[in-house]
Write an enzyme that holds these catalytic residues in place. Structure first.
Site, PDB file in Angstrom:
ATOM      1  N   TYR A 157     -57.432 -65.809  23.795  1.00 41.70           N
ATOM      2  CA  TYR A 157     -57.393 -67.075  23.058  1.00 41.70           C
ATOM      3  C   TYR A 157     -57.437 -66.845  21.546  1.00 41.70           C
ATOM      4  O   TYR A 157     -56.643 -66.052  21.038  1.00 41.70           O
ATOM      5  CB  TYR A 157     -58.532 -67.997  23.543  1.00 41.70           C
ATOM      6  CG  TYR A 157     -58.627 -67.988  25.047  1.00 41.70           C
ATOM      7  CD1 TYR A 157     -57.616 -68.562  25.813  1.00 41.70           C
ATOM      8  CD2 TYR A 157     -59.670 -67.362  25.718  1.00 41.70           C
ATOM      9  CE1 TYR A 157     -57.660 -68.530  27.191  1.00 41.70           C
ATOM     10  CE2 TYR A 157     -59.720 -67.324  27.102  1.00 41.70           C
ATOM     11  CZ  TYR A 157     -58.715 -67.909  27.816  1.00 41.70           C
ATOM     12  OH  TYR A 157     -58.756 -67.852  29.170  1.00 41.70           O
ATOM     13  N   VAL A 201     -64.644 -66.768  31.665  1.00 43.74           N
ATOM     14  CA  VAL A 201     -65.982 -67.210  31.241  1.00 43.74           C
ATOM     15  C   VAL A 201     -67.098 -66.780  32.200  1.00 43.74           C
ATOM     16  O   VAL A 201     -68.264 -67.018  31.931  1.00 43.74           O
ATOM     17  CB  VAL A 201     -66.082 -68.733  30.979  1.00 43.74           C
ATOM     18  CG1 VAL A 201     -65.362 -69.119  29.710  1.00 43.74           C
ATOM     19  CG2 VAL A 201     -65.612 -69.534  32.172  1.00 43.74           C
ATOM     20  N   TYR A 215     -56.251 -75.718  40.628  1.00 43.94           N
ATOM     21  CA  TYR A 215     -56.701 -74.988  39.425  1.00 43.94           C
ATOM     22  C   TYR A 215     -58.155 -74.538  39.562  1.00 43.94           C
ATOM     23  O   TYR A 215     -58.491 -73.392  39.254  1.00 43.94           O
ATOM     24  CB  TYR A 215     -56.530 -75.902  38.194  1.00 43.94           C
ATOM     25  CG  TYR A 215     -57.139 -75.316  36.939  1.00 43.94           C
ATOM     26  CD1 TYR A 215     -56.460 -74.354  36.189  1.00 43.94           C
ATOM     27  CD2 TYR A 215     -58.411 -75.701  36.503  1.00 43.94           C
ATOM     28  CE1 TYR A 215     -57.034 -73.804  35.042  1.00 43.94           C
ATOM     29  CE2 TYR A 215     -58.981 -75.155  35.362  1.00 43.94           C
ATOM     30  CZ  TYR A 215     -58.290 -74.208  34.641  1.00 43.94           C
ATOM     31  OH  TYR A 215     -58.862 -73.650  33.514  1.00 43.94           O
ATOM     32  N   SER A 238     -60.828 -67.253  34.336  1.00 44.73           N
ATOM     33  CA  SER A 238     -59.474 -67.246  33.771  1.00 44.73           C
ATOM     34  C   SER A 238     -58.696 -65.953  33.993  1.00 44.73           C
ATOM     35  O   SER A 238     -57.490 -65.919  33.737  1.00 44.73           O
ATOM     36  CB  SER A 238     -59.529 -67.527  32.276  1.00 44.73           C
ATOM     37  OG  SER A 238     -59.912 -68.849  32.066  1.00 44.73           O
ATOM     38  N   LYS A 245     -55.742 -66.368  36.050  1.00 39.99           N
ATOM     39  CA  LYS A 245     -54.535 -67.008  35.519  1.00 39.99           C
ATOM     40  C   LYS A 245     -53.374 -66.022  35.407  1.00 39.99           C
ATOM     41  O   LYS A 245     -52.212 -66.421  35.371  1.00 39.99           O
ATOM     42  CB  LYS A 245     -54.835 -67.641  34.152  1.00 39.99           C
ATOM     43  CG  LYS A 245     -55.764 -68.845  34.276  1.00 39.99           C
ATOM     44  CD  LYS A 245     -56.240 -69.354  32.931  1.00 39.99           C
ATOM     45  CE  LYS A 245     -57.206 -70.525  33.148  1.00 39.99           C
ATOM     46  NZ  LYS A 245     -57.894 -70.927  31.918  1.00 39.99           N
TER      47      LYS A 245
HETATM   48  O1  DON Z   1     -61.326 -74.247  33.247  1.00 37.78           O
HETATM   49  C1  DON Z   1     -62.261 -73.648  32.722  1.00 37.78           C
HETATM   50  O2  DON Z   1     -62.778 -74.009  31.679  1.00 37.78           O
HETATM   51  C2  DON Z   1     -62.765 -72.413  33.426  1.00 37.78           C
HETATM   52  N1  DON Z   1     -62.619 -72.563  34.836  1.00 37.78           N
HETATM   53  C3  DON Z   1     -61.996 -71.180  32.988  1.00 37.78           C
HETATM   54  C4  DON Z   1     -62.116 -70.884  31.515  1.00 37.78           C
HETATM   55  C5  DON Z   1     -62.094 -69.426  31.183  1.00 37.78           C
HETATM   56  O3  DON Z   1     -62.393 -68.577  31.972  1.00 37.78           O
HETATM   57  C6  DON Z   1     -61.793 -69.095  29.770  1.00 37.78           C
HETATM   58  N2  DON Z   1     -61.947 -67.665  29.543  1.00 37.78           N
HETATM   59  N3  DON Z   1     -62.503 -67.010  28.764  1.00 37.78           N
END
Ligand code: DON
Length: 304
Positions: free
Chosen positions: A240, A258, A188, A63, A66
């Site tokens: 978040y 993540v 995405y 993320s 993003k």
């Molecule tokens: O879409 C997802 O769930 C993961 N590719 C990215 C989520 C993420 O990195 C949230 N961050 N802490």
């Protein structure tokens, strides 16, 4: 300031730190990463580098990417962007569906999954070859030509991307996704699969510490006002439902992923990146946050 010495001091302090987080396992490829990895890299706006541990090893930035898609979309759309996505903290997990229903398909902010999916949709509408053009933009921003997507991670995310598929379908039903759902999902997942080292991360995001000017080429990539606003969004939404706690403990705008990475900006001074794969319950790197808390405390470099 001798950041290297401070890194070593914190490293000693954290020797007995109980990293009882868990590695992300809802994306199979992320669960096979060595959980003991730990790296830190700080780049100053004057081009000085300081690092510790596994700072030169690539990992999935997830993320954190993003912020890069938001940067390009904001550049292309300017204030029109905010008709499709908000700038309010969600106070909910990154993949939550709850607010989307009541907010009629308009995500609270561009850094939760729903918001990032809308940003992907916007980029697909603008770019001729979305994946190719986007990675070219990331290479321009970072000045690093080898940065790339990871097809293994893309395939892995696709195999378990049920919640993201639900989010995109729900938004499509409200008319806030204009392109084909499969195309949006593919873009995405590629975005999330980008790999960087801590050193590359801290170099890539340095433009947010220099009000939108690329330190390596001196090119202005973003207006001062837009750079300020992206930092504001990171401050309020970058972690978040843990954004408040990150502000409270670390006091810098930043973004987590993540994969266990976190990058944070101290405006007009530096960008720091940390990587430690074990996550807390909110999906943010447990040891990474602790390290940054001690670092900004010792260096007195919180923005507050
Ligand atoms: O879409 C997802 O769930 C993961 N590719 C990215 C989520 C993420 O990195 C949230 N961050 N802490």
């Amino acid at each position: 300031m001798n950041y290297k010495k401070i890194f070593s001091e914190i490293d000693v302090e954290l020797e007995n730190f109980k990293d009882n987080g868990t590695i992300a396992n809802y994306i199979p490829e992320l669960s096979i990463v060595n959980p003991t990895k730990f790296g830190v890299h700080l780049t100053t706006i004057n081009g000085k580098h300081f690092s510790l541990g596994n700072a030169d090893e690539k990992f999935s930035i997830q993320s954190i990417a993003k912020v890069l898609s938001l940067t390009l979309a904001y550049k292309l759309e300017s204030e029109k962007l905010w008709k499709r996505v908000g700038v309010e903290p969600s106070g909910k997990p990154f993949d939550s569906l709850i607010q989307l229903e009541t907010n009629k398909g308009i995500p609270r902010n561009p850094l939760i999954n729903a918001g990032a999916l809308v940003i992907c949709d916007i980029l697909i509408s603008h770019l001729k070859n979305p994946k190719k053009d986007f990675i070219a933009f990331v290479r321009t921003i970072s000045g690093i030509t080898t940065i790339d997507y990871c097809p293994r991670i893309v395939a892995s995310e696709k195999s378990t991307g049920y919640r993201n598929t639900a989010l995109v379908n729900l938004m499509k039903s409200f008319g806030n996704i204009k392109n084909d759902i499969d195309v949006v999902m593919d873009f995405y997942f590629n975005l999330c699969s980008i790999e960087m080292t801590c050193k590359e991360l801290s170099q890539t995001f340095l433009f947010l510490a220099t009000s939108g000017v690329l330190p390596h080429s001196k090119e202005r990539i973003l207006s001062k006002s837009k750079s300020k606003r992206i930092n504001a969004i990171m401050q309020l939404c970058g972690f978040y439902d843990e954004a408040g706690e990150f502000s409270f403990k670390v006091g810098l705008p930043g973004k987590s992923g993540v994969g266990g990475g976190i990058m944070a900006i101290y405006p007009n001074k530096y960008c720091i990146a940390v990587w430690s794969p074990k996550l807390n319950k909110k999906g943010n790197s447990l040891k990474g946050i602790k390290f940054l808390e001690l670092f900004t405390t010792k260096t007195q470099t919180s923005i507050f």
